[in-house]
Every structure is written in C-alpha cells, then in structure tokens.
Design a protein around this motif. Structure first.
Motif, PDB file in Angstrom:
ATOM      1  N   ASN A   5       0.847  -1.192   0.000  1.00 54.92           N
ATOM      2  CA  ASN A   5       0.000   0.000   0.000  1.00 54.92           C
ATOM      3  C   ASN A   5       0.885   1.246   0.000  1.00 54.92           C
ATOM      4  OD1 ASN A   5      -2.132   1.766   0.173  1.00 54.92           O
ATOM      5  ND2 ASN A   5      -2.487   1.446   2.357  1.00 54.92           N
ATOM      6  N   HIS A   6       1.166   1.763  -1.194  1.00 53.64           N
ATOM      7  CA  HIS A   6       1.940   2.998  -1.311  1.00 53.64           C
ATOM      8  C   HIS A   6       1.684   3.600  -2.686  1.00 53.64           C
ATOM      9  CE1 HIS A   6       5.073  -0.224  -2.376  1.00 53.64           C
ATOM     10  NE2 HIS A   6       4.624   0.266  -3.526  1.00 53.64           N
ATOM     11  N   TYR A   7       2.146   4.850  -2.866  1.00 58.30           N
ATOM     12  CA  TYR A   7       1.989   5.512  -4.151  1.00 58.30           C
ATOM     13  C   TYR A   7       2.916   4.883  -5.184  1.00 58.30           C
ATOM     14  CZ  TYR A   7      -0.787   9.176  -1.935  1.00 58.30           C
ATOM     15  OH  TYR A   7      -1.748   9.863  -1.275  1.00 58.30           O
ATOM     16  N   LEU A   8       2.667   5.248  -6.436  1.00 55.13           N
ATOM     17  CA  LEU A   8       3.424   4.649  -7.526  1.00 55.13           C
ATOM     18  C   LEU A   8       4.889   5.064  -7.490  1.00 55.13           C
ATOM     19  CD1 LEU A   8       3.097   2.831 -10.004  1.00 55.13           C
ATOM     20  CD2 LEU A   8       2.638   4.876 -11.367  1.00 55.13           C
ATOM     21  N   ILE A  23       6.584   5.361 -18.121  1.00 61.66           N
ATOM     22  CA  ILE A  23       5.585   6.242 -18.739  1.00 61.66           C
ATOM     23  C   ILE A  23       4.346   5.444 -19.133  1.00 61.66           C
ATOM     24  CG2 ILE A  23       5.147   7.773 -20.699  1.00 61.66           C
ATOM     25  CD1 ILE A  23       8.103   8.537 -20.643  1.00 61.66           C
ATOM     26  N   LYS A  24       4.554   4.268 -19.694  1.00 58.85           N
ATOM     27  CA  LYS A  24       3.423   3.423 -20.104  1.00 58.85           C
ATOM     28  C   LYS A  24       2.603   2.979 -18.890  1.00 58.85           C
ATOM     29  CE  LYS A  24       2.330  -0.829 -22.622  1.00 58.85           C
ATOM     30  NZ  LYS A  24       2.899  -1.984 -23.368  1.00 58.85           N
ATOM     31  N   LYS A  25       3.294   2.582 -17.820  1.00 61.49           N
ATOM     32  CA  LYS A  25       2.584   2.136 -16.612  1.00 61.49           C
ATOM     33  C   LYS A  25       1.839   3.294 -15.967  1.00 61.49           C
ATOM     34  CE  LYS A  25       1.317  -0.711 -13.442  1.00 61.49           C
ATOM     35  NZ  LYS A  25       0.323  -1.775 -13.747  1.00 61.49           N
ATOM     36  N   VAL A  31      -2.829   8.125 -13.460  1.00 61.37           N
ATOM     37  CA  VAL A  31      -2.347   8.996 -12.389  1.00 61.37           C
ATOM     38  C   VAL A  31      -1.769  10.254 -13.010  1.00 61.37           C
ATOM     39  CG1 VAL A  31      -1.852   7.087 -10.829  1.00 61.37           C
ATOM     40  CG2 VAL A  31      -0.069   7.892 -12.398  1.00 61.37           C
ATOM     41  N   CYS A  32      -1.517  11.242 -12.167  1.00 62.09           N
ATOM     42  CA  CYS A  32      -0.898  12.490 -12.614  1.00 62.09           C
ATOM     43  C   CYS A  32       0.539  12.207 -13.054  1.00 62.09           C
ATOM     44  CB  CYS A  32      -0.916  13.522 -11.488  1.00 62.09           C
ATOM     45  SG  CYS A  32      -0.021  15.066 -11.849  1.00 62.09           S
ATOM     46  N   MET A  33       0.912  12.662 -14.254  1.00 63.77           N
ATOM     47  CA  MET A  33       2.241  12.416 -14.779  1.00 63.77           C
ATOM     48  C   MET A  33       3.302  13.288 -14.101  1.00 63.77           C
ATOM     49  SD  MET A  33       1.577  10.050 -16.910  1.00 63.77           S
ATOM     50  CE  MET A  33       3.051   9.908 -17.924  1.00 63.77           C
ATOM     51  N   PRO A  38      -3.003   9.708  -7.870  1.00 67.14           N
ATOM     52  CA  PRO A  38      -4.315   9.712  -8.528  1.00 67.14           C
ATOM     53  C   PRO A  38      -5.171  10.877  -8.046  1.00 67.14           C
ATOM     54  CG  PRO A  38      -4.314   8.109  -6.752  1.00 67.14           C
ATOM     55  CD  PRO A  38      -2.929   8.682  -6.806  1.00 67.14           C
ATOM     56  N   GLY A  39      -6.262  11.126  -8.781  1.00 68.16           N
ATOM     57  CA  GLY A  39      -7.242  12.118  -8.351  1.00 68.16           C
ATOM     58  C   GLY A  39      -7.196  13.428  -9.102  1.00 68.16           C
ATOM     59  N   HIS A  40      -6.179  13.687  -9.919  1.00 69.68           N
ATOM     60  CA  HIS A  40      -6.100  14.928 -10.679  1.00 69.68           C
ATOM     61  C   HIS A  40      -5.159  14.713 -11.863  1.00 69.68           C
ATOM     62  CE1 HIS A  40      -2.684  15.140  -7.866  1.00 69.68           C
ATOM     63  NE2 HIS A  40      -2.059  15.775  -8.864  1.00 69.68           N
ATOM     64  N   THR A  41      -5.126  15.692 -12.750  1.00 68.96           N
ATOM     65  CA  THR A  41      -4.257  15.633 -13.920  1.00 68.96           C
ATOM     66  C   THR A  41      -3.006  16.471 -13.704  1.00 68.96           C
ATOM     67  OG1 THR A  41      -5.399  17.496 -14.947  1.00 68.96           O
ATOM     68  CG2 THR A  41      -6.251  15.283 -15.429  1.00 68.96           C
TER      69      THR A  41
END
Length: 405
Positions: A5-8, A23-25, A31-33, A38-41
């Motif tokens: 359980n953690h961020y990417l 980049i592909k994943k 998720v926000c690049m 997650p949750g926004h661009t």
C-alpha cells in the motif's frame, strides 16, 4: 505494481523499470504524470516540475537526450533508501549539462552535485573526449594561524615544555623562526647539545626530521612582522580586556585557548566564486579541516564581573575580547588610500566582511554585494549586501572585501 500500500513513485518495482515502461505504466494507471498520484491531472498539479528540465512531468519519467533508457539516476529526495542493496540508487543529486570541446562541439554530461565539496573533478575519459590537455601544476598556500601557550616563567625549561605541547597538538614543524630572546636561544643550545651527545642511532633517525631554528637580528622586531603582527594584536586587546583581573593558571590558560579560537576564526577568502555561496575559508580549516565552532552561552558583556562566578568570568572575558576584536578587525584591514589612489569601488557579486557588534563569538557576518550606490561625484561609498539575515545597506567604512592579504 505490487501488493503493498503505497503511491506509484514509492514502488520499488516501478523504479526498476526503464523510463519508457514507467511512462506506459503511469498512463495505464490513470495517475498524474507530474506527481504520480491519482485524483487529478498534471495540468492541475500544484507540485514543481522535473528536476532535470522545465517540463511538467515527474523526475522518474525524464528521458536523457542520448540515453533514452537510462533509469539509474534519480534525485536523493526521490530515492527510496530502504533497500540499499539496489546498486542503481544514487544518493546525491545530479543534473544534465552540455560541455563544449576544443572545436566548439557540445557533448552532454551528467553532473554530480555535492554541496559539501570544495573541489571539482572530471573523469579522464571525458577530458580526452573534450580534447583537453593535461598540465602539471604546483601551488603553495601560506596561511597565518595563531597558537597561544601559557608558561609559568621565562626559562628555557618552560619554553621546552611549551614547545613539546605544541608538537603534540600541532605536529613537528620543519622550521622555527624566533627573536633573540635568551629563553629561545637557550632552548636552541639545549637541543643542540642533546643532539651532539646522543647516540648515532638517534642522530640517524633525526637526520631527516631535524628542526631548523632561525633567529632574526637582535633588537629588530620588524624582521618578524609576520608573527609580531599577531602578537601585537593579541597583547593590545589582552591588556584592555584582562586589565586588573586576577585569574588562576587554569583560568588564564582556558581564556587564552578560547582567544586563540577567535583569532583563527577570522575570514580569509571565499570558498567559491558562486554569488549564492556565503561560505568562507579560515585558518581553522587548515588546522582542524573545518570551521571553528563554540558552545552557545548567554551574553554576559553587560554584567558586572565581580558578581559573576569564576567560570562565568572567563566567558565574559572571551565575549569582551570578541567584541573588541571583531569590531576593530574591519578597521585594521581597511587601507586609507582613498585620497591617493582610485579604483576601490566594490564589484557586484564580491564577498565582503561586515562589521556587526551584536554577533556572538566566532560568528562573522559575510555577504555578497548585490548593488552599489554612487554619489554625486560618481564614486560609490554605500553598497547593498545580501547576507543570511537578508539584504542590508552598509557604508564602505563598515565592510572590507575578501580575500584578505
């Protein structure tokens, strides 16, 4: 990527991928690049951009100009140090740059940024790639430092004991310059007699480690100006600071050693030419390998010395000496030649020492000149200086430029 359980950006499996796979994943995970959350661009992301370029993407998604698959260089702030067995982790920050060779052609290079380093290094292969020639250079650095020793009398035995303490703390010198005082001459004769009557084994061991004693002419203290200047400044302030104070041998020795630290903390020259770098070189760097430091004590300059305990009296004397020395040091360094020669205007970016009577011991106020203010005659006598406290305005009589001669 995994069951944890953690961020990417914290996933070690994600970090092990190459840049294209990251980049592909990230695109598949929606998720926000820029922050990989997650949750926004990325357009609405409030975090900063890539550390290597100005584009709005995460540092882990940055592509190198030549090596598109490089995934082994990341910032220390983005590095997960929980698994130190991963050989791809770089703990120091890096940056991309272009270096021109002898023909003007640009070559991409990766810079390793170490804020604590005082030297610059370049690999041999990159020197050959740029066509740089190797030249042998030799340099000599002369630095004046102060060492104070308290002796009980002016006999040769007392000097030899003090000289032994000096060698134990500072190392054996190659040459000793002295005046023609009977104490020093007697010590030299004593050492000479010891060498003459010593065995051949001792003489052979001392052949390559002999100490040369050099005496200046009698009644000529100006021949020892390089050390007499330090002796004069110390004696001048000691007479005014100590006055009629009665101290024991231990208290006076403690006071002298603290005064020695103050004298060896004086700024000599900037550590670099970077306008944002306010660090400077002191004699303590050559003695200790770092800047001098001291224990923080409350201010006692306004207290009556007769109402203080013995230990606090020594601290008051130290603070009094620092207040006098730091206040008069700038005035002693300034050359009064403005009526005779010109060209003394400060340049923007130059490091200067600022007079400040409110600083605690061993803390010097230095800054970089950001602007000069010329008068009606075109000569500048006031400058704006950027310090750690902010930008201040001082006249030239309260500042002195570095390096010091």
């Amino acid at each position: 990527m995994c069951s944890q359980n953690h961020y990417l950006f914290s996933c070690q499996s994600f970090r092990n991928l190459d840049v294209d796979s990251r980049i592909k994943k990230a695109s598949e995970s929606n998720v926000c690049m820029n922050c990989l959350r997650p949750g926004h661009t990325d357009k609405r992301c409030k975090l900063s951009h890539c550390k290597y370029c100005t584009l709005k993407h995460n540092t882990l998604l940055h592509r190198d100009p030549e090596n598109q698959s490089s995934n082994n260089i990341v910032l220390s702030t983005n590095t997960d140090t929980s698994d130190m067995s991963n050989q791809k982790i770089v703990l120091l920050s890096t940056a991309l740059a272009n270096a021109a060779d002898v023909n003007g052609k640009l070559h991409p290079v990766r810079l390793l940024l170490d804020n604590g380093s005082t030297s610059n290094f370049i690999t041999r292969d990159f020197c050959e790639k740029l066509g740089l020639s190797k030249e042998g250079t030799t340099s000599t650095v002369s630095v004046r430092a102060v060492h104070l020793e308290l002796v009980s009398d002016l006999t040769k035995e007392a000097f030899l004991a003090a000289f032994s303490r000096f060698i134990s703390r500072r190392g054996k010198p190659q040459r000793v310059y002295s005046d023609n005082g009977s104490t020093f001459v007697g010590a030299f004769n004593e050492l000479s007699r010891f060498i003459q009557v010593s065995s051949k084994q001792i003489e052979s061991d001392l052949a390559n480690q002999d100490i040369q004693f050099k005496f200046i002419p009698a009644y000529s203290p100006h021949f020892g100006g390089i050390w007499e200047a330090a002796v004069k400044s110390t004696k001048h302030l000691l007479r005014r600071v100590l006055s009629l104070t009665h101290l024991t041998y231990e208290e006076l020795s403690t006071c002298l050693i603290q005064i020695e630290a103050i004298l060896n903390s004086r700024p000599l020259t900037p550590l670099s030419s970077d306008p944002s770098d306010l660090s400077f070189l002191t004699p303590s760097h050559f003695l200790l390998g770092r800047a001098q430091s001291s224990i923080i004590r409350p201010g006692l300059t306004e207290h009556n010395i007769h109402r203080l305990q013995r230990f606090d009296r020594i601290e008051k004397l130290r603070q009094h000496f620092w207040q006098r020395y730091s206040n008069e040091y700038v005035s002693l360094l300034q050359q009064r030649t403005r009526w005779q020669t010109g060209g003394q205007d400060l340049k923007v970016g130059a490091m200067v020492l600022v007079r400040d009577v409110n600083l605690p011991p061993l803390l010097w106020l230095l800054g970089r000149v950001v602007a000069v203010k010329p008068g009606t005659d075109g000569r500048s006598r006031v400058a704006d200086i950027r310090t750690k406290k902010g930008t201040i305005t001082r006249a030239y009589n309260n500042i002195v430029p570095l390096p010091l001669q």
